[in-house]
Design an enzyme around this catalytic site. Structure first.
Site, short mmCIF file in Angstrom:
data_model
loop_
_atom_site.label_atom_id
_atom_site.label_comp_id
_atom_site.label_asym_id
_atom_site.label_seq_id
_atom_site.Cartn_x
_atom_site.Cartn_y
_atom_site.Cartn_z
N GLU A 16 9.14 -5.37 -9.69
CA GLU A 16 7.72 -5.18 -10.00
C GLU A 16 7.54 -4.85 -11.49
O GLU A 16 6.66 -5.40 -12.15
CB GLU A 16 7.15 -4.05 -9.13
CG GLU A 16 5.71 -3.72 -9.46
CD GLU A 16 5.09 -2.66 -8.55
OE1 GLU A 16 5.76 -2.23 -7.59
OE2 GLU A 16 3.94 -2.28 -8.81
N ARG A 17 8.38 -3.98 -12.01
CA ARG A 17 8.23 -3.55 -13.41
C ARG A 17 8.61 -4.67 -14.37
O ARG A 17 7.99 -4.85 -15.42
CB ARG A 17 9.04 -2.28 -13.65
CG ARG A 17 8.34 -1.12 -12.99
CD ARG A 17 9.12 0.14 -12.83
NE ARG A 17 8.32 1.08 -12.05
CZ ARG A 17 8.78 2.16 -11.48
NH1 ARG A 17 10.06 2.50 -11.59
NH2 ARG A 17 7.98 2.95 -10.78
N GLN A 30 -4.71 -8.25 -47.63
CA GLN A 30 -3.36 -7.81 -47.25
C GLN A 30 -3.38 -6.95 -45.98
O GLN A 30 -2.49 -7.04 -45.16
CB GLN A 30 -2.74 -7.03 -48.41
CG GLN A 30 -1.25 -6.78 -48.20
CD GLN A 30 -0.66 -5.94 -49.31
OE1 GLN A 30 -1.23 -4.95 -49.73
NE2 GLN A 30 0.49 -6.35 -49.80
N GLU A 57 -1.86 6.97 -2.54
CA GLU A 57 -2.88 7.68 -1.75
C GLU A 57 -3.71 8.54 -2.70
O GLU A 57 -3.27 8.83 -3.82
CB GLU A 57 -2.20 8.57 -0.70
CG GLU A 57 -1.35 7.77 0.25
CD GLU A 57 -0.70 8.64 1.31
OE1 GLU A 57 -0.81 9.89 1.25
OE2 GLU A 57 -0.08 8.06 2.21
N ALA A 88 0.84 -1.21 0.00
CA ALA A 88 0.00 0.00 0.00
C ALA A 88 0.86 1.25 0.00
O ALA A 88 1.36 1.69 1.05
CB ALA A 88 -0.93 -0.03 1.21
N GLU A 107 4.42 7.40 -18.59
CA GLU A 107 5.06 8.73 -18.64
C GLU A 107 6.19 8.77 -17.61
O GLU A 107 7.27 9.32 -17.88
CB GLU A 107 4.04 9.84 -18.33
CG GLU A 107 3.00 10.08 -19.42
CD GLU A 107 1.90 9.01 -19.45
OE1 GLU A 107 1.74 8.28 -18.44
OE2 GLU A 107 1.21 8.89 -20.48
N GLY A 158 3.91 2.42 -11.81
CA GLY A 158 4.57 3.59 -12.39
C GLY A 158 4.01 3.78 -13.79
O GLY A 158 4.10 2.86 -14.62
C1 LIG Z 1 -5.91 -1.53 -10.95
C2 LIG Z 1 -4.88 -0.79 -10.16
C3 LIG Z 1 -4.11 -1.47 -9.22
C4 LIG Z 1 -3.19 -0.79 -8.44
N1 LIG Z 1 -2.51 -1.45 -7.45
C5 LIG Z 1 -1.75 -0.73 -6.58
C6 LIG Z 1 -1.18 -1.38 -5.43
O1 LIG Z 1 -1.33 -2.58 -5.21
N2 LIG Z 1 -0.47 -0.61 -4.55
C7 LIG Z 1 -0.28 0.72 -4.75
O2 LIG Z 1 0.35 1.35 -3.90
N3 LIG Z 1 -0.79 1.36 -5.84
C8 LIG Z 1 -1.52 0.65 -6.75
N4 LIG Z 1 -2.08 1.28 -7.85
C9 LIG Z 1 -1.85 2.71 -8.04
C10 LIG Z 1 -0.98 3.04 -9.25
O3 LIG Z 1 0.36 2.70 -9.01
C11 LIG Z 1 -1.19 4.55 -9.54
O4 LIG Z 1 -2.50 4.68 -10.08
C12 LIG Z 1 -0.16 5.11 -10.48
O5 LIG Z 1 1.11 5.15 -9.89
C13 LIG Z 1 -0.52 6.52 -10.96
O6 LIG Z 1 -0.89 7.36 -9.91
P1 LIG Z 1 -2.27 8.22 -10.02
O7 LIG Z 1 -3.34 7.25 -10.39
O8 LIG Z 1 -2.43 8.99 -8.78
O9 LIG Z 1 -2.05 9.17 -11.26
P2 LIG Z 1 -1.26 10.59 -11.25
O10 LIG Z 1 0.07 10.44 -10.61
O11 LIG Z 1 -2.18 11.63 -10.74
O12 LIG Z 1 -1.04 10.81 -12.81
C14 LIG Z 1 -2.07 11.29 -13.68
C15 LIG Z 1 -1.46 11.45 -15.08
O13 LIG Z 1 -0.40 12.45 -15.02
C16 LIG Z 1 0.81 11.88 -15.48
N5 LIG Z 1 1.94 12.40 -14.72
C17 LIG Z 1 2.07 12.49 -13.37
N6 LIG Z 1 3.28 12.96 -13.05
C18 LIG Z 1 3.94 13.18 -14.20
C19 LIG Z 1 5.24 13.64 -14.53
N7 LIG Z 1 6.15 13.97 -13.60
N8 LIG Z 1 5.59 13.73 -15.84
C20 LIG Z 1 4.70 13.39 -16.81
N9 LIG Z 1 3.46 12.92 -16.54
C21 LIG Z 1 3.09 12.82 -15.28
C22 LIG Z 1 0.65 10.38 -15.29
O14 LIG Z 1 1.53 9.64 -16.13
C23 LIG Z 1 -0.81 10.18 -15.61
O15 LIG Z 1 -0.99 10.08 -16.98
C24 LIG Z 1 -2.98 0.60 -8.65
C25 LIG Z 1 -3.72 1.27 -9.64
C26 LIG Z 1 -4.66 0.59 -10.39
C27 LIG Z 1 -5.48 1.36 -11.40
#
Ligand SMILES: Cc1cc2nc3c(=O)[nH]c(=O)nc-3n(C[C@H](O)[C@H](O)[C@H](O)COP(=O)(O)OP(=O)(O)OC[C@H]3O[C@@H](n4cnc5c(N)ncnc54)[C@H](O)[C@@H]3O)c2cc1C
Length: 382
Positions: A243-244, A280, A128, A125, A368, A365
């Site tokens: 993870e990645r 084609q 947030e 987790a 982007e 991650g």
């Molecule tokens: C199905 C699912 C499972 C998940 N499981 C987990 C889990 O087990 N544990 C956990 O901790 N999290 C989990 N996550 C969370 C996931 O890792 C995040 O959703 C992700 O890291 C993006 O964060 P955000 O959704 O807040 O988007 P944001 O960070 O708000 O990003 C929104 C947009 O802005 C872009 N952006 C943000 N910053 C930049 C930057 N510096 N440069 C360019 N573009 C940028 C992003 O690429 C994106 O397109 C999960 C998410 C989903 C949908």
């Protein structure tokens, strides 16, 4: 092409493939409908050793062998059951992993040993509502109180969040200091003050449970801290490499499966007096898909090879995640198109791949952020 697997790994691949065909594939649709992977199957996988492929024997595994675990993730991807893949991947690759790598002996006995057996399932987790890509802005707090910490705050999008037994949680132990003020904690499901606030409904990955979590002055012993205080960010970043890679391997497997489905369909579907492959444009589309899968495979295996040999591979891992997930989504989208109207029907599994692959470009991650990491490594940032 770099092929990092040995004959032994290929034999393991065959065993895993048979297990998945027999024990998982027949149940995927039902688990998706029930929005849950049954605990019995996770226990069974644990008892057969599938959760300990990269864990030392003293903790119940079969030895440290990232390539063996890689085979598991790729093969799970290959059956196009990404909700199930997510449940297993998060438990094995991202929740149990940091406890195994950074935990005390007692923590490993308490979480890794039953985790390997499938008796305890984990979640990680970090995210947030206000802190997604920007991990350093986490606001969940952990305040020291004698030999305890008091956690308060909330987490969102947590995979395995509804049914897990233990949660590896990132929290702020120093109000100032950004990424230098984070620590990791292991929180048991039944800890007073810890609440699974709500189960989230997703577009895809239906059998994978996802939750919002709430910590309401949740008191946990200091012995539940994972690693050093204020070192959490570095531990998270280290864990991200595996993870990645895991996501790259799973999506590579799914992209290959979807390509195979599309080829099979295009060869058998008859229109205008012959199979779709007489056109084609369809043949070229299938070739484009095969090229995407090949690119993903080359980069993923290359990054995996470096990782397994202990060589710095942050750039390669980020590239593999980026390319494999973009390829998997593109291939799934093209496969739906080749299937025509049938591709949009629930009874055809290509639609599931298309829904499931969309999120792989967002989690672990975003893509982007992968580009930002690569740009930083290329020293492009002003
Ligand atoms: C199905 C699912 C499972 C998940 N499981 C987990 C889990 O087990 N544990 C956990 O901790 N999290 C989990 N996550 C969370 C996931 O890792 C995040 O959703 C992700 O890291 C993006 O964060 P955000 O959704 O807040 O988007 P944001 O960070 O708000 O990003 C929104 C947009 O802005 C872009 N952006 C943000 N910053 C930049 C930057 N510096 N440069 C360019 N573009 C940028 C992003 O690429 C994106 O397109 C999960 C998410 C989903 C949908």
């Amino acid at each position: 092409m770099i092929h990092p697997f040995t004959q032994e790994h290929e034999e393991l691949r065959n065993v895993i493939r048979q297990f998945l065909q027999k024990e998982i594939v027949p149940h995927v649709e039902r688990w998706e409908a029930e929005q849950k992977v049954p605990r019995e199957i996770l226990r069974k996988m644990g008892s057969l050793g599938y959760f300990g492929l990269n864990i030392a024997e003293e903790y119940g595994g079969s030895g440290d062998n990232p390539l063996a675990e890689a085979v598991l993730h790729e093969e799970i991807g290959r059956i196009n059951a990404s909700g199930f893949a997510n449940t297993v991947g998060v438990h094995v690759g991202i929740a149990m992993r940091p406890v195994y790598k950074f935990g005390t002996e007692e923590q490993k006995r308490r979480y890794v040993v039953p985790g390997v057996q499938g008796e305890k399932i984990g979640a990680l987790a970090i995210t947030e509502p206000g802190a997604g890509s920007d991990v350093a802005s986490i606001r969940t707090r952990a305040v020291r109180d004698g030999d305890h910490y008091i956690l308060s705050g909330n987490k969102i999008f947590i995979t395995n969040g509804v049914y897990a037994d233990f949660y590896v949680v990132a929290a702020r132990t120093r109000p100032e200091g950004g990424h230098k003020g984070l620590s990791l904690f292991i929180v048991d499901r039944d800890t007073p003050g810890f609440q699974i606030q709500r189960k989230l409904e997703k577009v895809g990955l239906h059998s994978s449970d996802t939750a919002e979590l709430f910590f309401d002055d949740c008191r946990i012993p200091a012995s539940q801290r994972l690693g050093e205080e204020n070192q959490g960010f570095y531990l998270i970043m280290q864990n991200f490499q595996w993870e990645r890679l895991m996501i790259a391997l799973q999506t590579l497997g799914t992209a290959q499966a979807v390509l195979d489905m599309a080829v099979e369909y295009a060869k058998t579907r008859q229109q205008f007096g012959g199979p779709l492959t007489q056109f084609q444009v369809i043949r070229h589309r299938l070739v484009d898909m095969a090229v995407e899968v090949a690119k993903a495979r080359h980069l993923t295996y290359h990054a995996l090879d470096l990782f397994a040999r202990g060589i710095d591979c942050v750039t390669e891992t980020s590239m593999a995640k980026l390319v494999a997930t973009e390829a998997a989504y593109l291939v799934a989208d093209m496969a739906v198109q080749i299937h025509g109207g049938y591709g949009y029907m629930q009874e055809y599994p290509v639609q599931r791949a298309w829904r499931d692959m969309r999120v792989t470009r967002i989690y672990a991650g975003t893509n982007e952020i992968m580009k930002e990491i690569i740009a930083k490594r290329m020293e492009l940032l002003p």
